[in-house]
Write a protein that holds these residues in place. Structure first.
Motif, mmCIF file in Angstrom:
data_model
loop_
_atom_site.group_PDB
_atom_site.id
_atom_site.type_symbol
_atom_site.label_atom_id
_atom_site.label_comp_id
_atom_site.label_asym_id
_atom_site.label_seq_id
_atom_site.Cartn_x
_atom_site.Cartn_y
_atom_site.Cartn_z
ATOM 1 N N VAL A 1 5.463 -9.585 -2.387
ATOM 2 C CA VAL A 1 4.302 -9.581 -3.279
ATOM 3 C C VAL A 1 3.019 -9.485 -2.462
ATOM 4 C CG1 VAL A 1 3.039 -10.915 -4.996
ATOM 5 C CG2 VAL A 1 5.544 -10.902 -5.031
ATOM 6 N N THR A 2 2.938 -10.259 -1.392
ATOM 7 C CA THR A 2 1.754 -10.222 -0.543
ATOM 8 C C THR A 2 1.592 -8.850 0.088
ATOM 9 O OG1 THR A 2 2.006 -12.571 -0.085
ATOM 10 C CG2 THR A 2 0.588 -11.320 1.399
ATOM 11 N N LEU A 3 2.705 -8.287 0.574
ATOM 12 C CA LEU A 3 2.641 -6.959 1.165
ATOM 13 C C LEU A 3 2.187 -5.930 0.134
ATOM 14 C CD1 LEU A 3 5.878 -6.937 3.358
ATOM 15 C CD2 LEU A 3 3.524 -6.914 4.167
ATOM 16 N N ALA A 4 2.703 -6.056 -1.078
ATOM 17 C CA ALA A 4 2.299 -5.124 -2.126
ATOM 18 C C ALA A 4 0.815 -5.278 -2.449
ATOM 19 C CB ALA A 4 3.142 -5.359 -3.382
ATOM 20 N N ARG A 5 0.324 -6.516 -2.425
ATOM 21 C CA ARG A 5 -1.086 -6.733 -2.708
ATOM 22 C C ARG A 5 -1.958 -6.091 -1.637
ATOM 23 N NH1 ARG A 5 -2.640 -12.819 -3.413
ATOM 24 N NH2 ARG A 5 -1.253 -12.524 -5.190
ATOM 25 N N VAL A 6 -1.532 -6.215 -0.366
ATOM 26 C CA VAL A 6 -2.300 -5.597 0.709
ATOM 27 C C VAL A 6 -2.262 -4.079 0.581
ATOM 28 C CG1 VAL A 6 -2.418 -5.268 3.204
ATOM 29 C CG2 VAL A 6 -2.034 -7.549 2.263
ATOM 30 N N ALA A 7 -1.097 -3.537 0.214
ATOM 31 C CA ALA A 7 -1.004 -2.090 0.013
ATOM 32 C C ALA A 7 -1.962 -1.635 -1.087
ATOM 33 C CB ALA A 7 0.429 -1.702 -0.335
ATOM 34 N N ASP A 8 -2.097 -2.427 -2.144
ATOM 35 C CA ASP A 8 -3.052 -2.098 -3.205
ATOM 36 C C ASP A 8 -4.480 -2.131 -2.676
ATOM 37 O OD1 ASP A 8 -1.018 -1.791 -5.000
ATOM 38 O OD2 ASP A 8 -1.185 -3.818 -5.833
ATOM 39 N N ARG A 9 -4.755 -3.084 -1.789
ATOM 40 C CA ARG A 9 -6.104 -3.186 -1.239
ATOM 41 C C ARG A 9 -6.425 -1.985 -0.342
ATOM 42 N NH1 ARG A 9 -6.911 -9.220 1.087
ATOM 43 N NH2 ARG A 9 -8.755 -8.160 1.953
ATOM 44 N N VAL A 10 -5.451 -1.514 0.411
ATOM 45 C CA VAL A 10 -5.666 -0.328 1.244
ATOM 46 C C VAL A 10 -5.985 0.875 0.360
ATOM 47 C CG1 VAL A 10 -4.630 1.237 2.923
ATOM 48 C CG2 VAL A 10 -4.175 -1.207 3.076
ATOM 49 N N ALA A 11 -5.323 0.974 -0.773
ATOM 50 C CA ALA A 11 -5.487 2.132 -1.653
ATOM 51 C C ALA A 11 -6.821 2.128 -2.394
ATOM 52 C CB ALA A 11 -4.343 2.171 -2.662
ATOM 53 N N LYS A 12 -7.533 1.009 -2.405
ATOM 54 C CA LYS A 12 -8.809 0.946 -3.099
ATOM 55 C C LYS A 12 -9.892 1.769 -2.397
ATOM 56 C CE LYS A 12 -8.250 -3.600 -5.297
ATOM 57 N NZ LYS A 12 -8.617 -3.218 -6.674
ATOM 58 N N PHE A 13 -9.735 2.022 -1.098
ATOM 59 C CA PHE A 13 -10.720 2.767 -0.330
ATOM 60 C C PHE A 13 -10.428 4.265 -0.401
ATOM 61 C CE2 PHE A 13 -10.573 -1.421 1.619
ATOM 62 C CZ PHE A 13 -11.901 -1.729 1.830
ATOM 63 N N GLU A 14 -11.429 5.058 -0.014
ATOM 64 C CA GLU A 14 -11.265 6.497 0.134
ATOM 65 C C GLU A 14 -11.509 6.838 1.596
ATOM 66 O OE1 GLU A 14 -14.204 8.034 -2.451
ATOM 67 O OE2 GLU A 14 -13.301 7.239 -4.289
ATOM 68 N N TYR A 15 -10.630 7.654 2.181
ATOM 69 C CA TYR A 15 -10.674 7.924 3.622
ATOM 70 C C TYR A 15 -10.963 9.403 3.864
ATOM 71 C CZ TYR A 15 -8.348 3.417 3.467
ATOM 72 O OH TYR A 15 -8.041 2.101 3.211
#
Length: 1453
Positions: free
Chosen positions: A300-314
């Motif tokens: 769950v924590t890993l999934a939450r971090v993955a969601d946080r990474v996806a919030k940005f645009e690169y």
């Protein structure tokens, strides 16, 4: 974060010891954001055998900029806003890559019951200063039209926020989380872990009634602001000095970041980026974000971090290279915006292709990364999760005791450190503790002994983690902070007769923030110095091959006070102060003069000398230096400050006198911050004479250091000896300069106020912010005038106590909110204000230009109650976008009986004591009865008594009449409101509907008699003006004008009758007002307004499709213009500059929705010419949009009702409603009611001049509108037989350059001036009409006043309010307003000439031969007013108003 780190990395096996093999440590500032390149840190991917990268967790972008510019960091991730502020401030750094766009990773998080920006008024919102979220928050408030006040401190617990604005608190993320949990803030603009913690934690405050506790929610995201033109991002910034020596390392870093971002884009949420097993890269990012080992089982924590990474645009490297100019433009916009919001003191002037912001980006490293194939992502050489980089944690050693006493002798030379026992050699592996304060009292056994503190090592996080050394008296000797170890700094201090017990007060002050028990032995030791080590609540947590932190100091005996130390090549021994020490050369400091910049407080007792801030090119970051100058025992020292080069708004020199030392330089409790003088920026030299002991303080922050300043002083026996010593701007009295108004400083050498000015014993006088020769007051100043007036006026008989203060402003020009950059749509805020305080420190009133309510009226006396002495504070913010002249105010002590007066500014208002008898040699005096009045003005005692009784009876009659009229008027208005809420009846109730129409007609008849005739119902005597409607000739309303109920067509619940399309920046208040008006006058209407109905911006097009009509509110922004028809200049359309508004228009056109245009006309609220909007409209929409019906929007109620009638009629036609073509009546619409009667006994209603071109045309229209009741004459000889003089005002009324010359040789204009002067002399009422139609002659009212002869202005020509004459169809409303105004004048004259009041007034006038009612008649006989001689200006009437204190206003609200 520290708790997470300690729990996750407790296992020693995961930590690698501090490396001693690295030849170079690179200090990298990072944040807790989840990004692909974060995997580089815990994997130590950038390290090699010689270079170690150490990562420091930064608290905010503002602190990271300071660390980078001051050399504490080599590289840092910076948000675009802190980067923009750094560039604007001239920081020595360069951006080499864009890391990401913020997307939805940053947001404004708010508590329950706050759903839209409109709910933020009256709340407290926190954000870190200089951060991108700071920018996002201020931009959102600006777009929403919400005022805000910014502070760096949380309001006290339980304190209510300002109800009319948003309180923005700039604190750290750690403090934001604590304040949220305590319920002391209503929301926060945050990122990273703080964003996660706020949205998952309960708010700690008391929820509003009806609001169930719920997790916080995101109101506004960075992505939403980006759609409005406020895009935010992060850049990789490198310190210039590091970049020039390490280009290969920076190239490797840039390539690694490009690889990581590219790898994530190519394999997002797959492979090593998966949020589960096998997701090694995602695990590394998780470890970096939370500083936890990645070997846990919770997906769950890993999934939450993955969601946080996806919030940005690169963005790709190619995109960054293509959009360098766009990046520079965004950075410039953010800097300009932060300047307008008072975060920056100044900004670079260059813009466009030569913008300084473009030079701060070096794209060569991106090009090198692309050439190396970084765009393809990682190969087999990608980051690895094992072994994990070591993390420096809090020390497990025993913390310092908080308070300790060390008695130094031959056998005891203590070693002091943050932990006890001290860490092992080299600094140890643990970090010192946060939120810690440790104090050591160092003593000796003999009163003549000295000690020396040696500091071979210190490494801390500046500026809050600091080691301070104080003398036994509490004076700051030295302070040390930062990661650069001092060069074996030494501090020498000697004991005196002060025992440890005698220093208890200083020890208590040093430990006050920790409330420690200060225990000191009574005897046997003598205090030499104090040491205090203090840290804040944040730890930057070194990740990687970290280095030692903390400090190590040793203390040992160093001879007696008479022994002179070695002072090295930059100082000489000096025993003038009683004990021998080093007197350092200018710019050097330290016990042995070993430091090349100033540090701590130095006491100089010689009669003359010189010092500098630094001996090298630039002063230190976080400087805190002071010089205590005793002048060799002389009562004054003359100071000369020169070569001043400090950073404007951030670094400052302040001068104090008479032994005053600010709290930051002394632990003594009796300190003050009442400085005499301050300077900053690149100021010119300053000379001043100061009472000894004088104290000069210098402070700086961590960004940009200049060369400082030079200070020279010499002893003097007096501040001045002759008037020549007062700079020719004052006089020398008793050895001190008494400065002229507008001159400041001990020698009157300053032309702008700075610091403190004391006015001794003055009962009356004048205060002025700057000299008349200057055009702009200083920014970042706190000017204070202490009015040390006596508590009792002894010169009066009997003496009276001072009970208050009177003020009269003749100039008030403070900064006001305005458009500072029309191209970027940026508006400024300001906190510049004048505050008045009484002797208790209570704020009696606050004056500013932020609103009309706070702006004083020129020439209007203001009475403030409170005990003396009074203080006026003039506080200015960090910048002025354009020059402002400040203020000029006259003051006078007030007594309970209002006895004191001033010949010019505070005349007597008591009719029994009308004469102001001046004190000898003064311009003020006391009010008394006229000593020798003219014989013709005397009344016999019996007549005077009769006259007083008659006036009392007349006054009572006026009160009764006014109350009767007000009560009846209220009843009628309530009936109108009820009528407006009536529902349409079904067909079978037609009789009731007819009854309602008859009732409404009766209401309007009665209202007409009140509104247009102002008479009471009940007196129906013929000729009295109160006869029955039939007797007065009131006509019933024709059937076509009878009011009818307007109802919207029926719609399903999910659809809207109209969509209010507007731009937040300049059209929100119009949209809100329009919605309210529509709901009031159109039954069952459902308008769509985004702040009320929009839950997701992605659904804009859907809501447009669900609306029957789209109302387009056209607003813009423009600098002030002289008239509506003048060229638009810098005007711009805010509406067509909004991406969301264009989305709404495209959706409306695509769905063939009917459009209605509403054009704002007031330039101060977004009004710009229609052509500006037309030219800004996209070509594909222009024909469709501007073929739609257009309604102009006005703010004056009568004109606004006309606009509403036109708009509702267009809505009915667009809805194809039955009977849409029938006329509409709205309550209060002047165009649908009969004209007033204009009853008067005078021969003429109006007199006008043929020289006033345009007046004859206006008179003809007035005659038609009055149905030929109006009688007007152009014969000037008939003016005395007329009710009023009509004056038509445009740019050519009194002549004007660039406009049609109606006066030819000037004769016509002179004739008009003579006529107006005569009318003013004779007391003839004026009816003013201001031309505002789209004609060349139309100019602003300010311009008309400027062109009017000064004698007419001073005589009161513009005391009556002018009626604006607008374009059709609103011109008909203006004509009706003129007729109503004329009718009011007629009724006022007729009331005085008939009835009880008229009889009483006529009798009083006959007795006194004075025209009391201003109608130009004595009794019933015309005569010239005796108040002033013909041809002279009337005496100005002084209006007194007693202002309500701010706290009372707030309580009323």
């Amino acid at each position: 974060m520290r708790r997470l780190a300690a729990a996750a990395l407790a296992a020693a096996a995961l930590l690698r010891p501090a490396s001693s093999e690295c030849s170079k440590h690179i200090r990298f500032g990072t944040f807790d954001e989840a990004n692909p390149y974060a995997a580089l840190a815990p994997s130590q991917w950038l390290d090699d055998d010689e270079v170690c990268w150490v990562y420091y967790r930064q608290l905010s972008g503002g602190r990271a900029v300071a660390h980078l510019d001051s050399g504490e960091l080599d590289v840092a991730m910076l948000g675009s806003t802190p980067y923009a502020t750094a560039v604007a401030r001239g920081a020595a750094l360069t951006a080499v890559a864009v890391l990401h766009n913020k997307g939805t990773a940053q947001a404004l998080v708010v508590r329950c019951a706050l759903h839209g920006p409109q709910d933020l008024r009256g709340t407290t919102i926190a954000t870190p200063r200089y951060s991108t979220t700071h920018y996002i928050l201020l931009a959102a408030l600006d777009e929403a039209g919400l005022d805000h006040v910014e502070t760096a401190e949380l309001p006290s617990a339980g304190a209510a926020a300002a109800a009319d604005r948003v309180t923005v608190v700039t604190i750290s993320p750690t403090e934001i989380e604590a304040a949220w949990s305590a319920g002391r803030i209503d929301g926060g603009a945050v990122w990273g872990n703080t964003l996660v913690n706020l949205t998952s934690a309960d708010w700690g405050g008391s929820h509003p009634s009806g609001c169930q506790p719920e997790p916080a929610h995101e109101m506004i995201t960075a992505e939403m602001l980006a759609l409005w033109g406020y895009e935010t991002l992060n850049v990789l910034a490198v310190r210039n000095a590091f970049l020039s020596r390490n280009e290969a390392l920076v190239e490797r870093l840039a390539a690694g970041i490009v690889r990581a971002n590219a790898d994530y884009r190519l394999a997002s949420e797959r492979g090593r980026w998966a949020a589960g097993p096998g997701g090694e890269y995602n695990s590394l990012v998780s470890a970096f974000v939370a500083l936890e080992a990645p070997g846990y089982d919770s997906n769950v924590t890993l999934a939450r971090v993955a969601d946080r990474v996806a919030k940005f645009e690169y963005p790709t490297a190619e995109q960054q290279l293509e959009e360098q100019s766009y990046l520079a433009a965004q950075i410039e916009k953010q800097a300009d915006f932060m300047f307008s919001q008072k975060v920056l003191a100044s900004i670079p002037n260059a813009s466009g292709t030569d913008s300084v912001y473009a030079t701060y980006f070096n794209a060569s490293f991106l090009e090198a990364a692309l050439a190396a194939g970084a765009a393809s992502g990682f190969d087999s050489d990608g980051p690895r999760a094992s072994p994990l980089a070591p993390l420096q944690q809090e020390s497990v050693l025993t913390p310092c005791a908080g308070w300790a006493v060390e008695v130094v002798n031959a056998s005891h030379a203590p070693v002091l450190a943050p932990h006890w026992p001290p860490p092992h050699a080299g600094g140890g592996g643990g970090a010192y503790r946060t939120d810690e304060s440790c104090v050591w009292a160092v003593a000796v056994e003999e009163p003549t002994q000295c000690v020396e503190l040696r500091l071979p090592f210190l490494s801390s996080e500046p500026p809050h983690d600091v080691l301070e050394v104080f003398s036994s008296s509490g004076l700051l000797i030295s302070s040390f902070t930062g990661r650069a170890s001092p060069p074996n700094a030494t501090v020498r201090a000697c004991a005196n007769s002060t025992t440890l017990a005698g220093a208890a007060a200083v020890g208590t002050a040093l430990t006050a923030d920790r409330d420690l028990d200060v225990s000191l032995p009574e005897a046997g030791a003598f205090l030499a110095m104090f040491l205090r080590w203090s840290t804040d609540g944040h730890d930057e947590m070194q990740l990687g091959n970290y280095t030692a932190v903390g400090f190590r100091a040793s203390v040992s005996l160093e001879g007696d006070a008479s022994d002179c130390p070695s002072c090295g090549p930059h100082g000489v021994a000096d025993s003038a102060g009683g004990s021998c020490g080093c007197r350092c050369d200018a710019g050097y400091a330290g016990s042995s003069c070993e430091l090349e910049t100033c540090n701590g407080v130095v006491t100089r007792s010689e009669a003359e000398g010189a010092v500098r801030a630094t001996a090298v090119g630039r002063y230190d970051a976080y400087s805190r230096c002071g010089w205590l100058l005793t002048g060799g025992g002389a009562p004054f020292v003359a100071l000369n400050l020169s070569s001043i080069r400090l950073e404007l708004g951030f670094d400052e020199v302040r001068v104090y006198e008479g032994g005053v030392i600010p709290a930051s330089f002394s632990a003594a409790s009796a300190t003050s911050d009442d400085f005499l003088f301050s300077t900053f920026g690149s100021s010119t030299a300053a000379t001043l004479a100061v009472r000894t002991p004088a104290f000069v303080a210098f402070t700086s922050d961590g960004v940009w250091s200049g060369s400082g300043f030079e200070l020279a002083w010499s002893a003097q026996q007096a501040a001045c000896e002759t008037d020549a010593d007062c700079s020719g701007r004052g006089s020398c009295r008793d050895g001190e300069c008494r400065c002229d108004v507008g001159a400041y400083g001990p020698t009157c050498s300053f032309e702008k106020c700075v610091g403190l000015s004391t006015i001794e014993g003055a009962v009356a006088g004048m205060l002025q912010a700057i000299d008349d020769s200057q055009d702009d007051y200083l920014s970042s100043v706190a000017c204070r005038w202490e009015l040390a007036m006596p508590t009792t006026i002894e010169s009066l008989d009997p003496p009276l106590s001072v009970t208050g203060l009177r003020l009269n402003f003749s100039l008030f020009e403070l900064e006001e909110p305005q458009v500072t950059n029309p191209d970027l749509g940026i508006r400024s805020s300001t906190t510049d204000a004048v505050r008045v305080l009484d002797g208790n420190g209570t704020i009696l009133d606050t004056f500013s230009s932020t609103s009309n309510a706070n702006r004083p009226t020129m020439g209007e006396a203001i009475a403030l109650d409170g005990p003396p002495p009074f203080t006026l504070r003039f506080d200015t913010d960090i910048n002025n976008p354009r020059p402002y002249r400040g203020f000029r105010a006259f003051f006078l002590a007030a007594t309970k009986e209002e006895t004191l007066c001033h010949a010019e500014h505070f005349p007597c208002t008591d009719v029994e004591k009308p004469e102001c008898r001046l004190f000898a040699g003064e311009a003020h005096g006391y009010c008394t009865a006229i000593s020798s009045p003219p014989t013709s003005a005397l009344l016999p005692a019996s007549l005077a008594a009769t006259f007083a009784v008659l006036l009392l009876i007349g006054g009572l009659c006026c009160v009764v009449q006014r109350r009767r009229r007000s009560r009846l008027k209220g009843i009628i208005e309530e009936a109108e409101r009820e009528f407006a809420r009536w529902e349409p009846l079904p067909e079978e109730h037609r009789g009731a509907t007819a009854l309602r129409a008859q009732l409404t007609e009766s209401i309007l008849r009665v209202r007409s008699s009140l509104s247009f005739r102002g008479t009471d119902v009940g007196d129906s005597r013929p000729g009295s003006g109160n006869a029955s409607p039939a007797a007065r000739g009131v006509r019933s309303l024709p059937k076509r004008q009878r009011p009818r109920v307007v109802s919207a067509v029926g719609l399903p619940e999910e659809r809207y009758h109209c969509f209010l399309s507007h731009v937040w920046s300049s059209g929100q208040d119009q949209a809100r007002a329009l919605k309210g008006q529509l709901q009031r006058y159109v039954q069952n209407i459902q308008p769509f307004l985004d702040v009320d109905n929009l839950d997701d911006t992605a659904r804009l097009e859907e809501h447009v499709g669900n609306s029957e009509v789209v109302i387009v509110l056209l607003t813009g922004s423009t600098p002030a213009r002289s008239c509506p028809s003048s060229p638009p200049g810098g005007a711009r359309s805010d509406y067509f500059g909004s991406a969301n508004c264009l989305r709404e228009l495209h959706a409306a056109v695509a769905r063939s929705k009917p459009l209605l245009l509403v054009l704002e006309t007031d330039p101060t609220h977004g009004g710009v010419p229609l052509e500006v909007h037309r030219s800004a409209c996209p070509a594909e929409l222009r024909a469709k949009v501007f073929s739609a019906p257009l309604v102009t929007w006005h703010r004056l109620r009568p004109f606004q009702m006309c606009s509403m009638r036109l708009l509702i009629a267009e809505l009915l036609r667009a809805w194809k409603a039955p009977g849409a073509e029938r006329p509409i009546f709205l309550p209060g619409d002047l165009c649908r009611s009969p004209p007033p009667q204009l009853a008067t006994k005078r021969t003429w209603h109006l007199c006008y001049s043929r020289d006033n071109e345009g007046a004859a045309e206006l008179v003809a229209r007035l005659e038609r509108a009055s149905e030929q009741q109006l009688r007007a004459t152009a014969d000037a000889e008939q003016m005395r037989s007329s009710v009023a003089l009509l004056l038509y005002l445009d740019g050519a009324t009194f002549g004007g350059a660039g406009l049609p010359d109606r006066s030819k040789d000037g004769a016509a204009s002179e004739g008009l001036v003579r006529l107006v002067r005569r009318a003013l002399d004779d007391g003839i009422p004026m009816v003013l009409v201001h031309e505002q139609r789209s004609v060349p002659e139309a100019v602003s009212f300010d311009e008309i006043i400027r062109r009017t002869p000064a004698e007419l202005v001073s005589a009161g020509i513009y005391r009556p309010i002018a009626t604006p004459l607008l374009d059709e169809p609103h011109a008909a409303v203006a004509v009706r307003l003129v007729l109503n105004n004329l009718d009011l004048i007629c009724r006022r004259i007729e009331r005085h000439n008939s009835g009880v009041i008229g009889s009483l007034t006529a009798l009083a006038e006959s007795l006194t031969r004075i025209d009391m009612d201003g109608d130009g008649e004595i009794g019933n006989s015309p005569t010239r007013s005796s108040e002033h001689a013909p041809g002279s200006a009337p005496k100005p009437r002084l209006k007194w108003r007693r202002r309500t204190p701010p706290e009372k206003v707030a309580s009323c609200v």
